[in-house]
Enzyme design. Structure first.
Site, mmCIF file in Angstrom:
data_model
loop_
_atom_site.group_PDB
_atom_site.id
_atom_site.type_symbol
_atom_site.label_atom_id
_atom_site.label_comp_id
_atom_site.label_asym_id
_atom_site.label_seq_id
_atom_site.Cartn_x
_atom_site.Cartn_y
_atom_site.Cartn_z
ATOM 1 N N TYR A 164 -8.688 1.202 0.198
ATOM 2 C CA TYR A 164 -7.327 1.359 -0.333
ATOM 3 C C TYR A 164 -7.333 2.203 -1.614
ATOM 4 O O TYR A 164 -6.638 3.237 -1.674
ATOM 5 C CB TYR A 164 -6.711 -0.024 -0.602
ATOM 6 N N GLU A 171 -4.767 10.665 -2.012
ATOM 7 C CA GLU A 171 -3.349 11.029 -1.922
ATOM 8 C C GLU A 171 -2.845 11.594 -3.253
ATOM 9 O O GLU A 171 -2.177 12.634 -3.293
ATOM 10 C CB GLU A 171 -2.514 9.809 -1.511
HETATM 11 C C1 LIG Z 1 9.615 8.243 0.895
HETATM 12 C C2 LIG Z 1 8.663 8.450 -0.217
HETATM 13 C C3 LIG Z 1 7.818 7.268 -0.427
HETATM 14 C C4 LIG Z 1 6.924 7.434 -1.588
HETATM 15 C C5 LIG Z 1 6.332 6.131 -1.974
HETATM 16 C C6 LIG Z 1 5.240 6.317 -2.885
HETATM 17 C C7 LIG Z 1 4.590 5.040 -3.310
HETATM 18 C C8 LIG Z 1 3.522 4.611 -2.416
HETATM 19 C C9 LIG Z 1 2.578 3.636 -2.924
HETATM 20 C C10 LIG Z 1 1.807 3.101 -1.773
HETATM 21 C C11 LIG Z 1 0.436 3.589 -1.684
HETATM 22 C C12 LIG Z 1 -0.091 3.468 -0.274
HETATM 23 C C13 LIG Z 1 -1.310 4.238 -0.161
HETATM 24 C C14 LIG Z 1 -1.928 4.159 1.224
HETATM 25 O O1 LIG Z 1 -1.333 5.117 2.063
HETATM 26 C C15 LIG Z 1 -3.352 4.425 1.118
HETATM 27 C C16 LIG Z 1 -4.095 3.905 2.284
HETATM 28 O O2 LIG Z 1 -3.639 3.394 3.247
HETATM 29 S S1 LIG Z 1 -5.718 4.074 2.108
HETATM 30 C C17 LIG Z 1 -6.450 3.222 3.452
HETATM 31 C C18 LIG Z 1 -6.603 1.744 3.203
HETATM 32 N N1 LIG Z 1 -5.416 1.144 3.602
HETATM 33 C C19 LIG Z 1 -5.341 -0.101 4.058
HETATM 34 O O3 LIG Z 1 -6.296 -0.847 4.133
HETATM 35 C C20 LIG Z 1 -3.999 -0.448 4.536
HETATM 36 C C21 LIG Z 1 -3.762 -1.868 4.350
HETATM 37 N N2 LIG Z 1 -2.396 -2.024 4.694
HETATM 38 C C22 LIG Z 1 -2.033 -2.565 5.841
HETATM 39 O O4 LIG Z 1 -2.808 -3.041 6.605
HETATM 40 C C23 LIG Z 1 -0.602 -2.581 6.229
HETATM 41 O O5 LIG Z 1 -0.057 -1.425 5.973
HETATM 42 C C24 LIG Z 1 0.162 -3.716 5.665
HETATM 43 C C25 LIG Z 1 1.625 -3.563 5.988
HETATM 44 C C26 LIG Z 1 -0.015 -3.770 4.150
HETATM 45 C C27 LIG Z 1 -0.441 -4.930 6.364
HETATM 46 O O6 LIG Z 1 0.149 -6.021 6.039
HETATM 47 P P1 LIG Z 1 0.387 -7.167 7.094
HETATM 48 O O7 LIG Z 1 1.214 -8.170 6.405
HETATM 49 O O8 LIG Z 1 0.863 -6.613 8.399
HETATM 50 O O9 LIG Z 1 -1.039 -7.803 7.244
HETATM 51 P P2 LIG Z 1 -1.851 -8.234 8.486
HETATM 52 O O10 LIG Z 1 -2.498 -7.053 9.092
HETATM 53 O O11 LIG Z 1 -2.768 -9.305 8.005
HETATM 54 O O12 LIG Z 1 -0.791 -8.804 9.549
HETATM 55 C C28 LIG Z 1 -0.004 -9.979 9.330
HETATM 56 C C29 LIG Z 1 0.306 -10.648 10.670
HETATM 57 O O13 LIG Z 1 0.998 -9.745 11.526
HETATM 58 C C30 LIG Z 1 0.214 -9.455 12.669
HETATM 59 N N3 LIG Z 1 0.391 -8.053 12.975
HETATM 60 C C31 LIG Z 1 0.680 -7.073 12.123
HETATM 61 N N4 LIG Z 1 0.783 -5.906 12.753
HETATM 62 C C32 LIG Z 1 0.524 -6.174 14.044
HETATM 63 C C33 LIG Z 1 0.457 -5.377 15.212
HETATM 64 N N5 LIG Z 1 0.660 -4.059 15.179
HETATM 65 N N6 LIG Z 1 0.189 -6.002 16.381
HETATM 66 C C34 LIG Z 1 -0.030 -7.315 16.457
HETATM 67 N N7 LIG Z 1 0.012 -8.134 15.383
HETATM 68 C C35 LIG Z 1 0.283 -7.555 14.189
HETATM 69 C C36 LIG Z 1 -1.192 -9.796 12.259
HETATM 70 O O14 LIG Z 1 -2.040 -10.080 13.322
HETATM 71 C C37 LIG Z 1 -0.955 -11.002 11.400
HETATM 72 O O15 LIG Z 1 -0.666 -12.116 12.254
HETATM 73 P P3 LIG Z 1 -1.047 -13.600 11.889
HETATM 74 O O16 LIG Z 1 -0.200 -13.963 10.727
HETATM 75 O O17 LIG Z 1 -0.742 -14.394 13.110
HETATM 76 O O18 LIG Z 1 -2.498 -13.591 11.542
#
Ligand SMILES: CCCCCCCCCCCCC[C@@H](O)CC(=O)SCCNC(=O)CCNC(=O)[C@H](O)C(C)(C)COP(=O)(O)OP(=O)(O)OC[C@H]1O[C@@H](n2cnc3c(N)ncnc32)[C@H](O)[C@@H]1OP(=O)(O)O
Length: 242
Positions: A164, A171
């Site tokens: 992250y 970016e």
């Molecule tokens: C318009 C102009 C905008 C300008 C804005 C400028 C400001 C920006 C600041 C932001 C900076 C971001 C920078 C970023 O782009 C850099 C990178 O990404 S670098 C690479 C590293 N990145 C990461 O590791 C990303 C981590 N982030 C994420 O994973 C997700 O995006 C996030 C939404 C944060 C994830 O959160 P979530 O709450 O979904 O976590 P979980 O994955 O643990 O999921 C929770 C539960 O939901 C189920 N789930 C989620 N998605 C799915 C799916 N597709 N299919 C099935 N199930 C899904 C998951 O299994 C969990 O279920 P349970 O609760 O039962 O365990």
């Protein structure tokens, strides 16, 4: 009396059946979606490795994968819809910020400002995004299929600690590199006088975007740390409402 009780039971059964069908449909769609996204990001990873092995340089790499990247990253908008309709238990805002900032990086920075496409910082965020997404979508897929290998779970909730910040550095460095070209070309800017009597300076807009990482990134990062504690250590986390 008996008939109303019976009615209640029939209604309950119907509701349960509807709920089960809905959840089976949602699971089928999510499984398909996650497999497709894992495959898409794997294709990107292979294309990047092949390019680098064949050409021995990162110059031209972005152009070679631009179409595939734009398609799969833009398609991730569907995830905001998943949260909005409630088939995923995640905040629309958290997902929205994550997905929109990536789409902004792809379309309004890297794709629009050709002069920066060969910057090392572009390769940095591309590699980091690719590693993240292959892990993330394969985690969701195996989880839905109830066959989740521990190393994928471990990778999903540990790699982000390094990836992250690295992604954010890539970016921010890319936006910073774009600033002089944006200023010189006046791209996406509107100067006065014009018939709408409105002025907009994309250069300052980009500076605001860069500054907005300061309050927004920690929120995403701490959200992931909470998810990590919940999934890996079984902690019960009470999330605040959107
Ligand atoms: C318009 C102009 C905008 C300008 C804005 C400028 C400001 C920006 C600041 C932001 C900076 C971001 C920078 C970023 O782009 C850099 C990178 O990404 S670098 C690479 C590293 N990145 C990461 O590791 C990303 C981590 N982030 C994420 O994973 C997700 O995006 C996030 C939404 C944060 C994830 O959160 P979530 O709450 O979904 O976590 P979980 O994955 O643990 O999921 C929770 C539960 O939901 C189920 N789930 C989620 N998605 C799915 C799916 N597709 N299919 C099935 N199930 C899904 C998951 O299994 C969990 O279920 P349970 O609760 O039962 O365990």
């Amino acid at each position: 009396m008996a008939s109303s009780e019976e009615d209640g039971t029939v209604e309950e059964k119907e509701n349960n059946n509807k709920r089960r069908t809905k959840s089976a449909l949602a699971t089928a769609w999510l499984t398909f979606y996650n497999i497709a996204m894992t495959a898409g990001w794997l294709v990107l990873a292979i294309a990047m490795m092949r390019f680098y092995i064949q050409k021995g340089t990162h110059k031209g790499l972005y152009r070679s994968i631009a179409r595939t990247l734009k398609f799969f990253q833009t398609f991730a908008l569907v995830e905001v819809g998943h949260c909005a309709i409630g088939i995923i238990r995640t905040s629309v805002i958290v997902t929205g910020v994550q997905v929109c900032s990536r789409i902004f990086m792809v379309w309004f920075i890297t794709n629009s400002i050709r002069q920066i496409q060969n910057e090392e910082s572009v390769i940095l965020f591309l590699v980091v995004w690719t590693m993240t997404e292959i892990t993330r979508y394969s985690y969701y897929t195996f989880n839905l299929l109830h066959h989740l290998p521990y190393f994928i779970k471990w990778a999903r909730y540990n790699l982000f600690i390094v990836l992250y910040p690295l992604g954010v550095i890539g970016e921010l460095m890319t936006i910073y590199a774009a600033l002089p070209f944006v200023r010189r070309s006046g791209i996406y800017s509107m100067r006065l006088p014009n018939k709408y009597n409105v002025s907009f300076d994309y250069y300052y807009c980009l500076i605001i975007v860069m500054l907005s990482y300061i309050p927004l990134f920690p929120q995403l990062f701490f959200h992931m740390l909470r998810q990590r504690r919940r999934v890996l250590h079984g902690e019960v986390i009470v999330e605040k409402d959107d």
